[in-house]
Structure formats: C-alpha cells, structure tokens
Design a protein around this motif. Sequence first.
Motif, PDB file in Angstrom:
ATOM      1  N   TYR A 343      -6.888  -8.026 -30.213  1.00  0.00           N
ATOM      2  CA  TYR A 343      -5.880  -7.789 -29.185  1.00  0.00           C
ATOM      3  C   TYR A 343      -4.510  -7.566 -29.833  1.00  0.00           C
ATOM      4  CZ  TYR A 343      -9.574  -9.817 -26.321  1.00  0.00           C
ATOM      5  OH  TYR A 343     -10.770 -10.092 -25.718  1.00  0.00           O
ATOM      6  N   THR A 344      -3.933  -6.411 -29.559  1.00  0.00           N
ATOM      7  CA  THR A 344      -2.645  -6.052 -30.141  1.00  0.00           C
ATOM      8  C   THR A 344      -1.651  -5.724 -29.030  1.00  0.00           C
ATOM      9  OG1 THR A 344      -3.722  -5.142 -32.114  1.00  0.00           O
ATOM     10  CG2 THR A 344      -1.435  -4.482 -31.696  1.00  0.00           C
ATOM     11  N   VAL A 345      -0.466  -6.332 -29.116  1.00  0.00           N
ATOM     12  CA  VAL A 345       0.620  -6.039 -28.166  1.00  0.00           C
ATOM     13  C   VAL A 345       1.610  -5.108 -28.851  1.00  0.00           C
ATOM     14  CG1 VAL A 345       2.505  -6.996 -26.793  1.00  0.00           C
ATOM     15  CG2 VAL A 345       0.347  -8.257 -26.994  1.00  0.00           C
ATOM     16  N   LYS A 346       1.892  -3.973 -28.188  1.00  0.00           N
ATOM     17  CA  LYS A 346       2.874  -3.033 -28.722  1.00  0.00           C
ATOM     18  C   LYS A 346       3.975  -2.811 -27.691  1.00  0.00           C
ATOM     19  CE  LYS A 346      -0.277  -0.450 -31.750  1.00  0.00           C
ATOM     20  NZ  LYS A 346      -0.854   0.886 -32.049  1.00  0.00           N
ATOM     21  N   ILE A 347       5.202  -2.909 -28.181  1.00  0.00           N
ATOM     22  CA  ILE A 347       6.369  -2.666 -27.337  1.00  0.00           C
ATOM     23  C   ILE A 347       7.042  -1.410 -27.861  1.00  0.00           C
ATOM     24  CG2 ILE A 347       8.606  -3.584 -26.604  1.00  0.00           C
ATOM     25  CD1 ILE A 347       7.397  -6.398 -27.059  1.00  0.00           C
ATOM     26  N   LYS A 348       7.142  -0.387 -26.984  1.00  0.00           N
ATOM     27  CA  LYS A 348       7.599   0.927 -27.426  1.00  0.00           C
ATOM     28  C   LYS A 348       8.835   1.360 -26.644  1.00  0.00           C
ATOM     29  CE  LYS A 348       2.736   2.258 -28.115  1.00  0.00           C
ATOM     30  NZ  LYS A 348       1.672   3.219 -27.709  1.00  0.00           N
ATOM     31  N   SER A 349       9.965   1.520 -27.341  1.00  0.00           N
ATOM     32  CA  SER A 349      11.225   2.021 -26.757  1.00  0.00           C
ATOM     33  C   SER A 349      11.522   1.324 -25.426  1.00  0.00           C
ATOM     34  CB  SER A 349      11.158   3.538 -26.557  1.00  0.00           C
ATOM     35  OG  SER A 349      10.855   4.197 -27.758  1.00  0.00           O
ATOM     36  N   LEU A 350      11.392   0.015 -25.410  1.00  0.00           N
ATOM     37  CA  LEU A 350      11.473  -0.752 -24.165  1.00  0.00           C
ATOM     38  C   LEU A 350      12.916  -0.921 -23.693  1.00  0.00           C
ATOM     39  CD1 LEU A 350       9.974  -2.467 -22.021  1.00  0.00           C
ATOM     40  CD2 LEU A 350      10.295  -4.444 -23.524  1.00  0.00           C
ATOM     41  N   LYS A 351      13.137  -0.587 -22.411  1.00  0.00           N
ATOM     42  CA  LYS A 351      14.411  -0.856 -21.747  1.00  0.00           C
ATOM     43  C   LYS A 351      14.107  -1.515 -20.404  1.00  0.00           C
ATOM     44  CE  LYS A 351      17.036   3.004 -23.737  1.00  0.00           C
ATOM     45  NZ  LYS A 351      17.862   4.206 -23.428  1.00  0.00           N
ATOM     46  N   PHE A 352      14.967  -2.477 -20.041  1.00  0.00           N
ATOM     47  CA  PHE A 352      14.760  -3.123 -18.732  1.00  0.00           C
ATOM     48  C   PHE A 352      16.080  -3.593 -18.150  1.00  0.00           C
ATOM     49  CE2 PHE A 352      14.247  -6.787 -15.987  1.00  0.00           C
ATOM     50  CZ  PHE A 352      13.363  -6.285 -15.056  1.00  0.00           C
ATOM     51  N   LYS A 353      16.225  -3.345 -16.847  1.00  0.00           N
ATOM     52  CA  LYS A 353      17.320  -3.920 -16.072  1.00  0.00           C
ATOM     53  C   LYS A 353      16.809  -4.139 -14.661  1.00  0.00           C
ATOM     54  CE  LYS A 353      19.371   0.454 -14.531  1.00  0.00           C
ATOM     55  NZ  LYS A 353      20.612   1.247 -14.434  1.00  0.00           N
ATOM     56  N   TYR A 354      17.378  -5.118 -13.969  1.00  0.00           N
ATOM     57  CA  TYR A 354      17.011  -5.369 -12.579  1.00  0.00           C
ATOM     58  C   TYR A 354      17.633  -4.291 -11.698  1.00  0.00           C
ATOM     59  CZ  TYR A 354      15.036  -9.863 -13.884  1.00  0.00           C
ATOM     60  OH  TYR A 354      14.266 -10.842 -14.444  1.00  0.00           O
TER      61      TYR A 354
END
Length: 583
Positions: A343-354
């Motif tokens: 199991y591999t978690v990859k986070i790619k160019s992640l942006k987040f705002k509410y």
Amino acid sequence: MKIFKIFRNDSWVKPFLGKYRKSLCWALVLGFITFFCAGALMFNSGYLISRSASLPENILLVYVPIVLTRAFGIGRPVFKYLERLTSHNWVLKLTSELRLKLYQVLEKDAIFFKKDYQTGNILGLLSEDINHIQNLYLRTVFPTVIAWLLYIFIVICLGYFSLWFALVMLLLFAILVILLPIWSTIVNGARQEQQKQMRNQLYTELTDNVLGISDWIFSQRSLEYAEKHIRLEQKFQKITKAIRNFNHKRNFLAQLVFCIIAIVLLIWTSQYFPGNHGGSANWIAAFVLAVFPLIDAFAPLSDAAQETNIYQDSLIRLNRLQDEQTKRTLNLERNEKKIVAPYTVKIKSLKFKYPDNAKLLINNLDLKIVDGEKIAILGKSGSGKSTLANLIRGDLTPTEGKVVLNQEETYKFGDKISNYIGVIHQAPYLFNTSIRNNLSIGNEGASEQELWDVLERVGLKKLVVELPDKLDTLVDEAGLRFSGGERHRLALARILLKDVPIIILDEPTVSLDPVTEQEVIETFIKELQGKTLIWITHHLQGLSLMDQVIFLEDGHLEMSGSPQKLARDNRHYRKLLAIDQGF
C-alpha cells in the motif's frame, strides 16, 4: 411558479402524496365542508332573522331554517375538528418519515459532512427545512386548495341566479385569490427568504461560537462576540418588522375588499329580491351574512403564497442532499475496487482550502509514503497538519491535485477507507458501555481470546483482569475511569483488532505527561511494526524512531529527511530539537 418546477422533480415530499392520498383528500374535503357549514349557518341565520321579523303566517315556515341553523351550527365545529385532526395527522406522518429519511442520509454520509456542512447547517436542515415542509401543507397547500374550491363553488352558485353578477364576484374574489397573493410573493417573499438565510446564519454562527466560547473568553473578546451577535439579531429583527408592517397593510386591503364584496352583494340582492317585508326580501340578509365566514378562508392566501419562497429553498436543500448522496453512492459503487498490498500513499501537487476561506491550508504539496514506512509530520498549530491527515484519509476532497492510495483517490473510498486507514485521535472516545463493546468496534467478530490477546499487547490485560466484571465492566461516559494513556492504549487495541495497513496518529500524546507519552509512543511503535505509520505531532519526542520527518509551514513542505540526517545537516531542525529538549 418556480416551486411547481422544483416540486415536479422532488424526491422528498412527492412520494408521500401517493402513499397518504386518502388522508390528503379527506383533509381537503373536510376543510371545504367546514367553511360551507360556516357560510350556510350565516345564510340560514340571516334568512331566519328576516323571516321571523316579518310575522310568518305559520310557525312551520321558519321550522326548516331553525333545524338547518342548528345542524350547520353543530356541523361547523365538528367538521373543523375532524379537518384539523385529519390534516395534522397526515402532516405528522409525512414529517416523521421525512425526519427518518434525513437522519438516514446524514448517518450514511456522516464521513462527508465535515467537509460540506458546519454544525449550524445541520441544525438548519433538521429544524428549519423539515418544519418548512410541514408548514408547506398546513399553511399553504391546504388553505389554498380549500379557498380555490370555495371560490369556484361561490361563482357557480351565483351564476345560477345571475351570470353578470357572478362575473363581478369572480373579479372581486380574484383580488383576494390571485392579485394579493402575487403582490405578497413579489414584495414579502424576498424578505422572507432573506429572513430564513439570516436565521440559518444565526444557527451556524451561534453554534460555532458556543462550541468555542472558552476561546472567546480566554482571548478577552467575549464582548466583541456578543456585539457581533446583537448586530446580526438587529438586522434579523429589522427584516421581521418590515414583513410584519407589509402584512398589516395588505391585510387591511383584504378586509377592505371584503367590505366592498359585502356592499356589492347587498346592492345586488336588494335589486334581485325586491320587497319591503317578507317574501323574497328575506333572502337579502341571508346572502350578505353568508360572506363574512368566508373571510377566514380567503385571508390566509397571501401569507401562504409569500412563504412559497421559503419552502422552495428547503425543497432545493433537501433534494440537493439526496442528489449528493446518490452521486456519492454511484461513485463509490463505480470506484469500489479491492486494492492489495503493498500500500502506497502518493500526494501529487496537492492544494486545499475550505469553500468559505480564500487562504490555502495546503499549497502545492508533493509526498510519497511507501508501504511500512514510519513518517512524522511536524508543524506549529495551523500549519495544515490535521488538514493533511483528513485529506489522506479521504474525509476532505482536494481543491487541486490528488491524494491516492494505490492509484485510487482516497475520498472516493467513502466508508470503505476504514478497511485501509485507521486513526487514533488526540482524545480517543470510549462509549458508556462495556470494555468488550468498546473494543469490538474495531472488529465485531473478535473472539474473547482475541480481546484478551490485544489487551495484553497494549499493556492493559492486568488492569482489566483486576476489574470486577473484567471485559464486561462498564466504562464511564467518555471513558473517565481510565487515564489518558489507558484511553490511548484502548484506542490502539481497536486499531489492532481492525488490522488496517495504514495508521494515522493525530497528536495522540499531546495531553500526556512526558513519561506516559514516551511509554505510549514505544507501545505504538512496537505493536504497529510493519504497518505504515503517519504521525501528526508538533514536538519532537520519539522522532528518532521514525524513518522520515517532514515539516509543514503554512501548507508548504519546509524540510524533510530522516531524523538522523536532519539532526546532522539541518540547523533549523537542530534548533527545534534543542527547544523541545529544554536547552
């Protein structure tokens, strides 16, 4: 009107119309008969008064009106009671099923509500929208249908006597049935919509601020909050006053129209039934008096019409909720795949705002967490650590970029994500039931031996053995009989029973003393050996046991590497390490 278009595609209220159509029809019929009896009572009373005043030759000439007056006098309250009983019973059945349906939707999609709704929004759905659907029938549908039935009935009956006068009354009653309701909808409908939005805003802000009242007090800004709330209340009261003033003016016009109707009817009857005493002149009072009970049937129409804006907003919100659930269900069914190790978690160019916040909490983050890796995510409060944890678990949907588990975006897993990712929070919750039941949340099918084995692994077997009822010992509400470290160990036991491959530790030791903290950390590392471990923390104790450490600052990745490499090569990390160790 827009509400008819919304109602045509409605999946909340419309299905129940067919289910309870008999009760609905009976409520409408009884409502019509109630006003018919009220009008007929005054009609007979007017004729009886006039006939009795003209010295009838035979008492039998007034006997029938006397009997009818008594019959309609008794029938009016009886039918009114039956109409209220039937209509309210119908509406209560409807709203009880609507509430059940809403609870089922909320429960099924509870994992998504943290990102889509605030607590106050849920209160608005539960309180405002369901109540508005209830009022849609009690205050709009029933009065409107009954008034239109009476309207048609009156015009047809008057047409029997005089076609031209029936047309005159058709136009006069149209002012009450059509013109005033449209005017109210245009002027006051928008105000009522604004009033509802402000009430929902009050729900949201009041709930949010009550939950955080201690922070307001400790920051010595409680007066600022109170003033802010008072300003919002004043705006709400201003709109309410404007609605009330308009209603007073409109109701005066409605009463004026009824006065004109009564005068016109008096003129017409005096022309149609000429005579000084007795004979056809006795019908004049009968026709005129019959108008007055109808005021109660036609007066509520304007209020009923203007409130349709509120009802359509509630229908839209509830149907949107249903559509979102259906869409999620379809997406989950479409995307539900059995993924296998590694199991591999990859986070790619992640942006987040509410949605209601312009600030990016996570800004262009890239990260890879391989199977079995132990990674620590550091950062001060507000740096985006917990937000990142929620994104990894799929509780939040990225604004841009992706968080994937074996090439599948985590938010698409829905509830199934709990088969792959477990979480231990800062304050694990223990329910007011037995230790056995609290542990079985992790695996309902676990045997008693498995429960004892997992308690031994987390170092609690000795404690539970010494309790009076052992596994069946009741846990106090919120687990208050256990210390902080013991509650965290019980939370770890649940995770071990669930046997998920990836564990997120969301600052689980933040409230523990240093000795207990070190013991709990060592237990976590030992018992979660071989699993992927994502540890959210804001200080450095135990980080030497991690494979990789990353540091977040305002949503950015400031530094990363093994704890040994950072301690050797990164001056900022060494400074943090010295502060954490008290040097």
